[in-house]
Design an enzyme around this catalytic site. Structure first.
Site, PDB file in Angstrom:
ATOM      1  N   ARG A  61       0.839  -1.215   0.000  1.00  0.00           N
ATOM      2  CA  ARG A  61       0.000   0.000   0.000  1.00  0.00           C
ATOM      3  C   ARG A  61       0.870   1.260   0.000  1.00  0.00           C
ATOM      4  O   ARG A  61       0.487   2.296  -0.524  1.00  0.00           O
ATOM      5  CB  ARG A  61      -0.966  -0.008   1.194  1.00  0.00           C
ATOM      6  N   TYR A 114     -13.985  15.508 -17.138  1.00  0.00           N
ATOM      7  CA  TYR A 114     -14.389  14.108 -17.005  1.00  0.00           C
ATOM      8  C   TYR A 114     -15.472  14.020 -15.915  1.00  0.00           C
ATOM      9  O   TYR A 114     -15.345  14.662 -14.864  1.00  0.00           O
ATOM     10  CB  TYR A 114     -13.174  13.254 -16.636  1.00  0.00           C
ATOM     11  N   ASP A 184      -5.140  17.238 -15.861  1.00  0.00           N
ATOM     12  CA  ASP A 184      -5.492  15.887 -16.278  1.00  0.00           C
ATOM     13  C   ASP A 184      -5.201  15.819 -17.778  1.00  0.00           C
ATOM     14  O   ASP A 184      -5.900  16.414 -18.590  1.00  0.00           O
ATOM     15  CB  ASP A 184      -6.972  15.623 -15.973  1.00  0.00           C
ATOM     16  N   LYS A 209      -6.550   4.358 -19.767  1.00  0.00           N
ATOM     17  CA  LYS A 209      -6.876   4.724 -21.147  1.00  0.00           C
ATOM     18  C   LYS A 209      -5.657   4.481 -22.038  1.00  0.00           C
ATOM     19  O   LYS A 209      -5.187   3.362 -22.116  1.00  0.00           O
ATOM     20  CB  LYS A 209      -7.347   6.185 -21.180  1.00  0.00           C
TER      21      LYS A 209
HETATM   22  C1  LIG Z   1     -11.329   7.932 -17.543  1.00  0.00           C
HETATM   23  C2  LIG Z   1     -10.881   9.262 -17.126  1.00  0.00           C
HETATM   24  C3  LIG Z   1     -10.624   9.536 -15.777  1.00  0.00           C
HETATM   25  C4  LIG Z   1     -10.869   8.535 -14.692  1.00  0.00           C
HETATM   26  O1  LIG Z   1     -10.024   7.419 -14.802  1.00  0.00           O
HETATM   27  P1  LIG Z   1     -10.406   5.962 -14.233  1.00  0.00           P
HETATM   28  O2  LIG Z   1      -9.171   5.179 -14.512  1.00  0.00           O
HETATM   29  O3  LIG Z   1     -11.619   5.494 -14.981  1.00  0.00           O
HETATM   30  O4  LIG Z   1     -10.692   6.134 -12.780  1.00  0.00           O
HETATM   31  C5  LIG Z   1     -10.161  10.797 -15.448  1.00  0.00           C
HETATM   32  N1  LIG Z   1      -9.974  11.737 -16.403  1.00  0.00           N
HETATM   33  C6  LIG Z   1     -10.205  11.505 -17.704  1.00  0.00           C
HETATM   34  C7  LIG Z   1      -9.980  12.586 -18.694  1.00  0.00           C
HETATM   35  C8  LIG Z   1     -10.673  10.257 -18.114  1.00  0.00           C
HETATM   36  O5  LIG Z   1     -10.924  10.037 -19.410  1.00  0.00           O
END
Ligand SMILES: *Cc1c(COP(=O)(O)O)cnc(C)c1O
Length: 393
Positions: A61, A114, A184, A209
């Site tokens: 962790r 998001y 992000d 992603k």
């Molecule tokens: C999918 C996504 C997230 C969240 O990610 P997870 O791995 O699904 O928790 C955050 N920001 C963007 C732009 C995303 O496409």
């Protein structure tokens, strides 16, 4: 024979192949350490290990060698001192927000976000007395104007934004002084954009992603200075959203091929956008690589490729969208993006289904908005499939 050293190379595609091998021996593939715990040589060392944010051989962790290999690779890719991997992109987002902000603090965020991030900022932050101001990310100076000196702890941006592909001017964002600036950058992984080069403090990804890239890892990552990542680590160990070693392994495996995958996806997305933009059944197309994108010049400045994501609005709305998806033969309807398969999403009925109509509008989502994550199939097949489904919608 020389062992290739990532420090000798700067091209992102080469870095992606070489990065994160510091902990490895002669093995070329990532090594999986499923162990949750490690033998502690002495109590004195144990004390050190328990308190060291970079320790990867104490308790999983806190840190794990497979996660550390992925983290080190991402830090190199981002031009950062350090990185921390999480159990998901939202694990990373919630750690940044709740790890840095306290009751009475203020956050500036963009409206086009998001959905998970939007819900966290809208619904969870107020419960802890953290106030959030939302701005239009495409409006010049909007983030800066909403900053309250001494009160704003965090400016949260996302570029290109999900799902409407609006951009944030990173140089403008990086120039804001006072609060921490976080981006992000899930839609623009390091071979495309490196937010830290613009003076941003933290770059964040859902590595679920494009970075993982094969739909087999739920993973997040945040990169920045060693000091800032260490302070996030302190909260992260209590939050408990650490990356699973198996997912970190798949994330690192995915990173190795990120550059070529993005090239293919960007080329096919550009072709698809060019075909859709002139189609009578399409109201509008948003793709940073199109000269009709309102921020195309900015995109050309801060993106090395324009990426595999695009969105478009069908004439007609929900019923047309339903007919469109029923006619797809190659593209599949699923959430997530950046993988081998071309995926289509209808945000109004899925990811953003919880939003009120005016919030949907603010996020740039209409009833006919379709988001496409262009996959690795041949571009002609992708364009042909989307086009025939649009025509029959
Ligand atoms: C999918 C996504 C997230 C969240 O990610 P997870 O791995 O699904 O928790 C955050 N920001 C963007 C732009 C995303 O496409």
């Amino acid at each position: 024979m020389m062992v290739p050293n990532s420090g000798d190379f700067s091209h992102p595609d080469t870095l992606a192949v070489l990065a994160g091998r510091g902990l490895a021996g002669a093995e070329l593939a990532p090594t999986l350490y499923p162990t949750t715990t490690f033998r502690i040589p002495s109590l004195a060392l144990g004390r050190q290990m328990a308190l060291d944010p970079t320790e990867s051989h104490y308790y999983t962790r806190n840190g794990n060698p497979t996660a550390a290999a992925f983290e080190n690779a991402m830090a190199e890719m981002e031009g950062a001192e350090a990185a921390r991997a999480f159990a998901s992109g939202m694990g990373a987002v919630s750690c940044v927000v709740l790890g840095l902000c306290s009751t009475g603090d203020h956050i500036v965020a963009q409206r086009q976000l998001y959905s998970g991030t939007l819900f966290l900022l809208q619904a969870v932050c107020p419960r802890f007395g953290i106030e959030v101001s939302f701005v239009d990310c495409a409006e010049s100076g909007a983030f800066q104007a909403a900053v309250r000196p001494g009160k704003t702890m965090l400016v949260f941006a996302e570029t290109p934004a999900n799902p409407g592909l609006e951009l944030v001017d990173l140089a403008e964002l990086g120039a804001i002084s006072g609060p921490f600036k976080v981006v992000d950058s899930t839609f623009a992984p390091p071979p495309i954009t490196r937010p830290l080069d613009y003076g941003v403090d933290l770059s964040l990804h859902s590595a679920t992603k494009g970075i993982g890239g094969h739909n087999d890892a739920t993973l997040g990552v945040v990169s920045g200075t060693a000091e800032l990542i260490a302070s996030l680590w302190a909260f992260a160990t209590l939050q408990g959203a650490n990356a699973a070693p198996f997912d970190a392994m798949n994330g690192l495996r995915g990173l190795r091929t990120l550059g070529v995958r993005l090239e293919r996806q960007s080329a096919s997305a550009q072709d698809l956008a060019a075909v859709l933009v002139d189609h009578p059944k399409v109201v509008s197309v948003s793709y940073p690589g199109l000269s009709s994108h309102p921020q195309h010049d900015l995109a050309a400045r801060q993106m090395r490729m324009f990426g595999g994501l695009l969105s478009f609005d069908l004439v007609g709305g929900c019923e047309t969208a339903e007919r469109f998806v029923q006619h797809l033969r190659l593209a599949q309807v699923a959430t997530s993006l950046g993988g081998p398969e071309t995926l289509v999403a209808h945000p109004a009925s899925t990811t953003h289904a919880g939003l009120l109509p005016e919030e949907l509008k603010g996020a740039g989502i209409g009833p006919g908005t379709i988001r496409v994550s262009v996959g690795l199939e041949h571009g002609d097949d992708v364009v042909g499939d989307i086009l025939q489904a649009v025509e029959q919608a």
